[in-house]
Design an enzyme around this catalytic site. Structure first.
Site, PDB file in Angstrom:
ATOM      1  N   ARG A   1      62.961  56.065 135.353  1.00 12.16           N
ATOM      2  CA  ARG A   1      63.554  56.580 134.119  1.00 12.16           C
ATOM      3  C   ARG A   1      64.652  57.580 134.484  1.00 12.16           C
ATOM      4  NH1 ARG A   1      61.869  61.462 130.878  1.00 12.16           N
ATOM      5  NH2 ARG A   1      62.755  61.196 128.812  1.00 12.16           N
TER       6      ARG A   1
ATOM      7  N   HIS B   1      69.642  63.340 127.436  1.00 16.21           N
ATOM      8  CA  HIS B   1      68.731  64.318 128.021  1.00 16.21           C
ATOM      9  C   HIS B   1      69.494  65.641 128.118  1.00 16.21           C
ATOM     10  CE1 HIS B   1      64.847  64.618 130.575  1.00 16.21           C
ATOM     11  NE2 HIS B   1      65.306  65.856 130.434  1.00 16.21           N
TER      12      HIS B   1
ATOM     13  N   GLU C   1      62.946  64.616 124.225  1.00 12.26           N
ATOM     14  CA  GLU C   1      62.428  65.888 123.716  1.00 12.26           C
ATOM     15  C   GLU C   1      63.364  66.595 122.733  1.00 12.26           C
ATOM     16  OE1 GLU C   1      61.005  68.494 126.755  1.00 12.26           O
ATOM     17  OE2 GLU C   1      59.709  66.991 127.669  1.00 12.26           O
TER      18      GLU C   1
ATOM     19  N   ASN D   1      55.880  63.202 126.748  1.00  9.92           N
ATOM     20  CA  ASN D   1      55.952  64.124 127.883  1.00  9.92           C
ATOM     21  C   ASN D   1      54.897  65.200 127.680  1.00  9.92           C
ATOM     22  OD1 ASN D   1      58.176  62.623 128.581  1.00  9.92           O
ATOM     23  ND2 ASN D   1      59.678  64.253 128.252  1.00  9.92           N
TER      24      ASN D   1
ATOM     25  N   TYR E   1      52.816  68.545 129.614  1.00 10.20           N
ATOM     26  CA  TYR E   1      52.637  69.469 130.742  1.00 10.20           C
ATOM     27  C   TYR E   1      51.451  70.412 130.560  1.00 10.20           C
ATOM     28  CZ  TYR E   1      57.086  67.784 132.454  1.00 10.20           C
ATOM     29  OH  TYR E   1      58.081  66.959 132.931  1.00 10.20           O
TER      30      TYR E   1
ATOM     31  N   GLU F   1      56.888  61.664 131.121  1.00  9.29           N
ATOM     32  CA  GLU F   1      56.968  62.810 132.039  1.00  9.29           C
ATOM     33  C   GLU F   1      55.610  63.472 132.112  1.00  9.29           C
ATOM     34  OE1 GLU F   1      59.919  65.882 131.360  1.00  9.29           O
ATOM     35  OE2 GLU F   1      61.443  64.389 130.838  1.00  9.29           O
TER      36      GLU F   1
HETATM   37  C1  FCB Z   1      60.796  68.703 130.295  1.00 11.56           C
HETATM   38  C2  FCB Z   1      62.183  68.148 130.487  1.00 11.56           C
HETATM   39  C3  FCB Z   1      62.520  67.840 131.919  1.00 11.56           C
HETATM   40  C4  FCB Z   1      61.966  68.868 132.866  1.00 11.56           C
HETATM   41  C5  FCB Z   1      60.509  69.128 132.597  1.00 11.56           C
HETATM   42  C6  FCB Z   1      59.867  70.119 133.530  1.00 11.56           C
HETATM   43  O1  FCB Z   1      60.756  69.451 129.125  1.00 11.56           O
HETATM   44  O2  FCB Z   1      62.347  66.981 129.728  1.00 11.56           O
HETATM   45  O3  FCB Z   1      63.911  67.706 132.016  1.00 11.56           O
HETATM   46  O4  FCB Z   1      62.727  70.020 132.822  1.00 11.56           O
HETATM   47  O5  FCB Z   1      60.341  69.566 131.294  1.00 11.56           O
END
Ligand code: FCB
Length: 459
Positions: A77, A121, A166, A294, A296, A361
């Site tokens: 990607r 992006h 995002e 995405n 985290y 992500e």
């Molecule tokens: C996301 C972004 C990516 C990267 C990660 C850690 O929010 O899409 O570009 O910075 O975080």
């Protein structure tokens, strides 16, 4: 240790973004983007780092694709830099900009790697920002024109098209708390940006479909919003508010063709939504084939009349306290909570059924315990903490699949260490180490581990 197998055809890959890796900021007619401007503005990015050179991927893409092939990636990607294609954001297409993505696409296909393209992006052409950026409705229309131009060149070879990455970050970090480009702090601008980003998505999705694109989607970063005290009514109200501003404000118009009433009421209390026009919600809800997720870290909130709130969530000051993350943390200061991924995937699959999901992500910044920017003496970077993070989140993804979620793939963030936006180069997310002085790439132990996972289709 038990083995976990993923479904046949589960897509394993890695993700990057143009401004974070390409460099070559003025090559072949590329125009300036809002991130060029922002990174040059004193105090905005850690130590004034910029994407001017980054990982020099623009010139080293062939070697990078060879590394991807070595790891066994099935998909890659990447994002297309709008300012390479239309240096001023509108007007004639710059063929030399498209040439780069043409070469990259061919290199990927020659190695059997499926390209997954993201059209936006975060690197908006500066010329469009000079006319209001995403607060200007016309940007949405220009975006659809740009999307069509990229498809005209690459549509014969690229199957999967993602409009935005995002939009939450573009709108709220860009125009709400100002941590990202263009660095504005204005709730009205933030909500206008949310709407115009969504509109741009809808118009581009329609245009791509009409042009014959196979799979059309968008990537969002939904939050797993949790109450500090699950039994507190005030905390539950805070969850509802933050969930509305972060998740439902995107998911509902995209997949149910309407903004949620409670979110609209909140917006109207803060600003006059002059940007909203009849028929927009229908345009935004253009059918999609894939929803990129995405993930985290989770978000914990409490409802408090003296809550500090966050400019990234307009209207939360004096209402919501975002709780400080509890360790262990990654180098971003983000909590590590794989269960949040399972919850999030299940919730989306339940509340918005019928759309296949892909984790576009997931990953972690860790300093790679060599203590320096370089691999250790024998050319290794041992990143056990990253392996543990990825392992935990893959187990969480697998758990969601076993509970019935239609999850099609997993793309690790990131292939390479890169320019981490406001954090500059000090946060390393790569499974491949980059020495920024020499541009030398060294696969970390996490890359070798991931290679194993891919070859076994499981853990
Ligand atoms: C996301 C972004 C990516 C990267 C990660 C850690 O929010 O899409 O570009 O910075 O975080």
């Amino acid at each position: 240790m038990s083995t976990l197998r993923f479904p046949d055809n589960f897509v394993w890959g890695a993700a990057t973004a143009a401004y974070q890796i390409e460099g070559a900021a003025t090559d072949d007619g590329r125009g300036p983007s809002i991130w060029d401007t922002f990174s040059r503005t004193p105090g905005r990015v850690h130590q004034g780092h910029t994407g001017d050179v980054a990982c020099d991927h623009y010139h080293r893409y062939a070697d990078d694709v060879a590394l991807m092939a070595e790891l066994g990636l099935a998909a890659y990607r990447f994002s297309v830099a709008w300012p390479r294609i239309q240096p001023d954001g509108t007007g004639p297409v710059n063929p030399r900009g498209l040439d780069f993505y043409d070469r990259l696409t061919d290199a990927l296909l020659a190695r059997g790697i499926d390209p997954i393209v993201t059209l936006y992006h975060w690197d908006l052409p500066q010329a469009l920002q000079d006319r209001g950026g995403w607060t200007n409705r016309e940007t949405a229309e220009h975006f659809a024109t740009y999307a069509t131009a990229v498809h005209t060149r690459l549509g014969d070879r690229i199957r999967t098209w993602t409009t935005l990455n995002e939009p939450w970050c573009s709108a709220y970090l860009g125009y709400g708390n100002g941590v990202h480009a263009p660095g504005e702090q204005d709730p009205g601008a933030a909500f206008a940006a949310v709407h115009h980003l969504l509109l741009g998505h809808g118009l581009a999705a329609r245009a791509l479909r009409a042009a014959g694109a196979d799979t059309v989607g968008i990537t969002i970063n939904p939050a797993d919003v949790r109450a500090a005290d699950p039994d507190s009514a005030a905390d539950k109200a805070a969850v509802r508010l933050v969930d509305g501003l972060h998740n439902r404000i995107f998911l509902d118009p995209l997949l149910r063709a309407a903004y949620p009433d409670d979110v609209l009421e909140h917006v109207v209390r803060l600003v006059e939504p002059t940007f909203l026009r009849d028929g927009d919600e229908k345009l935004i809800a253009a059918p999609i084939d894939l929803l990129g997720i995405n993930y985290y870290a989770p978000t914990y909130v409490a409802g408090r009349p003296d809550g500090a709130g966050d400019g990234a969530y307009p209207g939360t000051v004096g209402a919501v306290e975002f709780l400080p993350p509890v360790g262990p943390l990654t180098d971003m200061g983000w909590m590590i909570e794989p269960a949040g991924l399972t919850r999030l995937l299940e919730r989306i699959a339940t509340d918005y059924p019928g759309v296949p999901l892909m984790i576009t992500e997931n990953g972690a910044a860790f300093g790679d315990k060599t203590g320096t920017d370089a691999p250790d003496g024998v050319g290794q970077v041992m990143d056990a903490d990253r392996i543990a993070y990825l392992d935990g989140h893959l187990r969480a993804a697998h758990e969601a699949i076993s509970r019935g979620v239609d999850l099609r793939g997993y793309l690790v963030w990131s292939l390479l260490d890169n320019f981490e936006w406001a954090e500059g180069y000090r946060r390393r997310f790569g499974i491949i180490h980059v020495d920024y002085l020499t541009q030398r790439r060294t696969p970390k132990s996490s890359a070798r581990w991931y290679q194993e996972v891919i070859s076994r289709n499981g853990l």
